[in-house]
Enzyme design. Sequence first.
Site, PDB file in Angstrom:
ATOM      1  N   HIS A   1     -74.812  59.826  -0.719  1.00 39.58           N
ATOM      2  CA  HIS A   1     -75.286  61.106  -0.220  1.00 39.58           C
ATOM      3  C   HIS A   1     -74.222  62.143  -0.545  1.00 39.58           C
ATOM      4  O   HIS A   1     -73.046  61.863  -0.396  1.00 39.58           O
ATOM      5  CB  HIS A   1     -75.442  60.947   1.291  1.00 39.58           C
ATOM      6  CG  HIS A   1     -75.740  62.216   1.997  1.00 39.58           C
ATOM      7  ND1 HIS A   1     -76.971  62.819   1.920  1.00 39.58           N
ATOM      8  CD2 HIS A   1     -74.972  62.991   2.795  1.00 39.58           C
ATOM      9  CE1 HIS A   1     -76.941  63.916   2.664  1.00 39.58           C
ATOM     10  NE2 HIS A   1     -75.752  64.042   3.184  1.00 39.58           N
TER      11      HIS A   1
ATOM     12  N   HIS B   1     -70.889  70.684  -2.034  1.00 37.20           N
ATOM     13  CA  HIS B   1     -71.280  70.257  -0.692  1.00 37.20           C
ATOM     14  C   HIS B   1     -70.255  70.896   0.196  1.00 37.20           C
ATOM     15  O   HIS B   1     -69.135  70.440   0.280  1.00 37.20           O
ATOM     16  CB  HIS B   1     -71.261  68.742  -0.532  1.00 37.20           C
ATOM     17  CG  HIS B   1     -71.522  68.352   0.887  1.00 37.20           C
ATOM     18  ND1 HIS B   1     -72.662  68.783   1.539  1.00 37.20           N
ATOM     19  CD2 HIS B   1     -70.813  67.659   1.783  1.00 37.20           C
ATOM     20  CE1 HIS B   1     -72.627  68.326   2.778  1.00 37.20           C
ATOM     21  NE2 HIS B   1     -71.515  67.653   2.952  1.00 37.20           N
TER      22      HIS B   1
END
Length: 324
Positions: A38, A115
């Site tokens: 992820h 991210h």
Amino acid sequence: DMKTRPAGIGNVNADWMGLLPSKLSAMPLKHLAVPGSHDSFTYWVDVQAPVGPDQKVYVKYLATMFSVLAKKVMVKWSMTQNLTFMEQLDAGIRYFDLRVSSKPGEPGNEIYFIHGLFGHKVRDGLLEINSFLSKHKKEVVFLDFNHYYAMEAEHHVYLLGMLQEVFGSKLCNNCAVESITLDYLWDKKYQVIVFYHHPSGQGNPVMWPGNKIPAPWANTTEPNKLIQFLETTLKERAKQGSFHVSQAILTPRVNTVAKGLVWGLRNYLVERNLPTIMSWVAAQRPGVDGVNIITSDFVELTDFANIVIKLNNLLLSEQDRKAR
């Protein structure tokens, strides 16, 4: 002790797909268990970079309050995967959840992984994956480009061109999900399945639409709610036409961020709850109505990839296992 040894040490799983028994390489890939990561590019986080466009208002507020401290915290937060690309691939990870962005105000069309904070150039990451695939001809990766920020039409043209330039004939044509087996991919020498969740990918024969890889997100900090959600969404998995991602991931909350300032995300949120999540993963079964891709945060803290890969043995009968 296997439990404390990071999954990325050594390349025990570098060729796991190529080593599957023929019964499994002949099965649709949507019925096999595949470990994923992820926010895969977060190991490249650059402390000097501006705060990324995917952060909520409260982090911006933190940033104005004490920008240096906030940036350090966000680096901690963003480092959900501490392994490089090559290490994740060596560890057996074959699905990557990708979020990309331009750098607003920067001339040219360069695209970066993000991210939380801007990471490195997408091109560098793709080249790293390609170099792994060139050495491991039977391994196949899923690249799921599911969030785009600050990207105009020309940025998409640039990224689509880059994907084709880097991977070339390794890119798998968009076709019926059911026809995708490892045997089929090996025969065609396809090693990359790219999902492009943006209209600009439509009509491109090697870009797969996002609806072929649903990844329902529980958005909870509570392990029991997460597990209930994973169970429900697996039961509702479409019979035809798609792969499936089970996101075994807990989402940090605002008050968790405050505690995270002190403890770091890893100790606070993840280590406490990993045993619950990992025991759910270990109890799964691939195959019809079963799990397919499973993603988790902090994959290097456990032998997560090993656990997921071994689930595929459940698809073999007693005779198959004896024959091995």
